[in-house]
Design a protein around this motif. Structure first.
Motif, short mmCIF file in Angstrom:
data_model
loop_
_atom_site.label_atom_id
_atom_site.label_comp_id
_atom_site.label_asym_id
_atom_site.label_seq_id
_atom_site.Cartn_x
_atom_site.Cartn_y
_atom_site.Cartn_z
N LYS A 100 4.21 -8.27 27.51
CA LYS A 100 5.84 -8.57 26.99
C LYS A 100 6.14 -7.40 26.15
CE LYS A 100 2.91 -10.72 24.68
NZ LYS A 100 2.31 -11.76 25.03
N LEU A 153 9.28 -19.01 21.32
CA LEU A 153 9.23 -18.41 21.79
C LEU A 153 8.03 -17.93 21.48
CD1 LEU A 153 12.73 -15.59 22.21
CD2 LEU A 153 11.67 -16.96 23.97
N ASN A 154 7.46 -18.31 20.73
CA ASN A 154 6.24 -17.80 20.78
C ASN A 154 5.07 -18.61 19.87
OD1 ASN A 154 3.86 -16.74 17.76
ND2 ASN A 154 4.52 -15.25 19.55
N GLY A 155 3.97 -19.31 20.93
CA GLY A 155 3.27 -20.43 20.55
C GLY A 155 1.85 -20.40 19.75
N THR A 156 1.92 -19.37 18.93
CA THR A 156 1.36 -19.27 18.23
C THR A 156 1.36 -19.64 17.30
OG1 THR A 156 -0.27 -16.90 19.20
CG2 THR A 156 -0.80 -17.43 16.55
N TYR A 183 -4.60 -17.84 21.11
CA TYR A 183 -3.36 -17.66 21.54
C TYR A 183 -2.96 -16.40 21.24
CZ TYR A 183 -3.58 -22.69 22.35
OH TYR A 183 -4.13 -24.22 22.59
N ALA A 184 -3.62 -16.03 20.06
CA ALA A 184 -2.45 -15.23 19.16
C ALA A 184 -2.65 -13.78 19.48
CB ALA A 184 -3.21 -15.46 18.13
N GLU A 185 -1.64 -12.66 19.34
CA GLU A 185 -2.28 -11.44 19.90
C GLU A 185 -3.57 -10.61 19.32
OE1 GLU A 185 0.62 -9.54 22.04
OE2 GLU A 185 0.77 -11.99 22.16
N ASP A 191 2.72 -11.64 15.55
CA ASP A 191 2.72 -12.95 16.07
C ASP A 191 3.23 -13.93 14.68
OD1 ASP A 191 1.77 -14.50 18.79
OD2 ASP A 191 -0.27 -13.80 17.20
N ASP A 196 6.08 -10.50 18.47
CA ASP A 196 6.12 -11.26 19.39
C ASP A 196 7.68 -11.80 20.08
OD1 ASP A 196 3.64 -12.01 22.00
OD2 ASP A 196 4.80 -13.92 21.39
N LYS A 200 10.07 -10.83 23.53
CA LYS A 200 10.75 -11.96 24.01
C LYS A 200 11.74 -11.93 24.39
CE LYS A 200 6.04 -13.88 23.72
NZ LYS A 200 5.24 -15.38 23.47
N GLY A 296 2.91 -21.92 26.36
CA GLY A 296 3.41 -20.60 26.41
C GLY A 296 2.63 -19.52 26.02
N ALA A 297 1.49 -20.00 25.78
CA ALA A 297 0.24 -19.18 25.57
C ALA A 297 -1.08 -19.81 26.40
CB ALA A 297 0.77 -18.60 23.98
#
Ligand code: HSE
Length: 412
Positions: A100, A153-156, A183-185, A191, A196, A200, A296-297
């Motif tokens: 992304k 939009l961010n799973g974390t 999950y995390a970047e 995040d 992140d 998105k 989402g992740a």
């Protein structure tokens, strides 16, 4: 037989290899061709993998190989991903990416190169992990004038907020668990600080409204300052706090966009989006509200979206799919302070009556909030919907009272 290469064998890249190998027959059936991995680029060694012989450390092995028609980029980050993807497109290879950061920063340019070279550049996995969202916006909702997109939009961070709210976990423990679960970047600040989610919403808005929105044009706030007191005041007013990304196409053709923690009603569909799940609401003039929901992740959900794009590219090697948006411009996105919002405010004030008098004269009617065991030295309230600039000026004018929290409300 169609040969593909994978750039990066991290969480997503290894998931792509796993899905392509495990579901080889059904994927071949759906694509109309067998899809085989020819090369995987990674600087690390994976001697124990059954496909260890596919690894290379040299990108040229992929770029110069005419058999490789499709390249999957799952390295993440802008560099060298951008240079590699651009080189692949210029060398006549279609590209699928889950990155992304890359699409949000360079999507317009890469789509243009793909178009000029009659190739595909697809990135379904870049938003919402495994949730189908870009293809539905581009194809299934094509009849609509989409005027707003808003979502988790961010799973974390959603996972972390859920653990903090429901299990009383600390911020640090929740983050460590999210990292452990993949999950995390790579850098979890992306995040936690909202970058992140910002990338998105940029991709979603670019696609839905046809013009590139760059991350630096979107005002972005993260969740690091959200306290357990804020969560309790929210619950006392039948609300929850979620990190929301929002993009609205205004009547004058400009775009309003923001990423920030927001209080939403417990009755909102987005309030029930918990753990690593994402929920994305798309508002169109014909369809009304549509909600997209799912994981989402994570390794396999994200790989699922990447592999679906690979299948689509195999099916469209000759006739390119139409997916495009134009370059952005500096004046396209309005400053977030032009927006109007109601806010939740938590004030630290020794003299609560004096604080209330100031609130009344600066902000007019407000709704006061409390909960059992609320700190004695606090006044918490929700304002009416007001221009952001007016709210900021009012909050800065308070004497003898310190703003401990300021969280927007969203009517979603
Ligand atoms: N770090 C991202 C998230 C991964 O938590 O949503 C999926 O983009």
């Amino acid at each position: 037989m169609i040969y593909v290469a994978i750039l990066g064998h991290g969480v997503v890249g290894s998931g792509v290899a796993e899905v392509l190998r495990k579901n080889r027959d059904s994927i071949a059936h759906k694509a109309g061709e067998e899809i085989r991995i020819k090369r995987i680029l990674d600087l690390r060694e994976f001697p124990d993998l059954p496909y260890a012989e596919l690894f290379t450390k040299d990108f040229q092995d992929i770029l110069k190989d005419p058999d490789i028609r499709i390249v999957v980029e799952t390295m993440g980050g802008l560099h060298p991903a951008y240079d590699f993807v651009k080189s692949c497109l210029l060398a006549g290879k279609s590209v699928v990416t889950s990155n992304k950061e890359l699409v949000a920063a360079k999507g317009d340019e890469l789509l243009e190169i793909a178009k000029e070279n009659n190739l595909n550049f697809l990135f379904e996995a870049s938003v919402g992990g495994g949730i189908p969202i870009l293809r539905p916006i581009d194809q299934c909702l094509a009849a609509n004038e989409v005027y707003e997109i808003a979502g988790i939009l961010n799973g974390t961070t959603n996972f972390m907020l859920s653990k903090m709210i429901e299990d009383g976990m600390s911020f640090e423990d929740a983050l460590a668990l999210a990292q452990k679960l993949g999950y995390a970047e790579r850098n979890p600040a992306a995040d936690v600080e909202g970058h992140d989610a910002c990338r998105k919403i940029c991709i979603l808005a670019s696609l839905a409204f046809g013009k590139h929105v760059y991350p630096e044009q979107i005002h972005t706030e993260g969740i690091a300052h959200i306290s357990s007191e804020d969560v309790k005041y929210a619950a006392a007013s039948h609300r929850v706090i979620k990190l929301i990304g929002r993009a609205v196409k205004r009547g004058d053709g400009h775009l309003y966009g923001i990423v920030a923690p927001m209080m939403i009603n417990q009755s909102s569909l987005l309030a029930d989006v918990r753990d690593v799940f994402n929920g994305i609401m798309v508002r169109g003039d014909a369809i009304g509200d549509v909600m997209f929901y799912g994981q989402g992740a994570g390794k396999l959900p994200t790989a699922s979206a990447v592999v679906a794009d690979v299948i689509d590219e195999v099916k469209h090697l000759k006739a390119r799919k139409y997916l495009f948006w134009e370059r952005g411009s500096e004046d396209y996105v309005v400053d977030y302070t032009e927006g109007q919002t109601a806010v939740f405010v938590r004030l630290k004030a020794a003299d609560k009556q004096a604080a209330k008098n100031q609130i009344q004269s600066a902000l007019g009617q407000v709704e006061y909030l409390t909960y059992p065991e609320a700190p004695e030295d606090e006044v918490a309230f929700i304002t009416q919907k007001l221009p952001e600039k007016e709210l900021d000026a009012a909050l800065q004018s308070f004497q003898g009272a310190e703003v401990a929290s300021r969280i927007r409300l969203a009517d979603l």
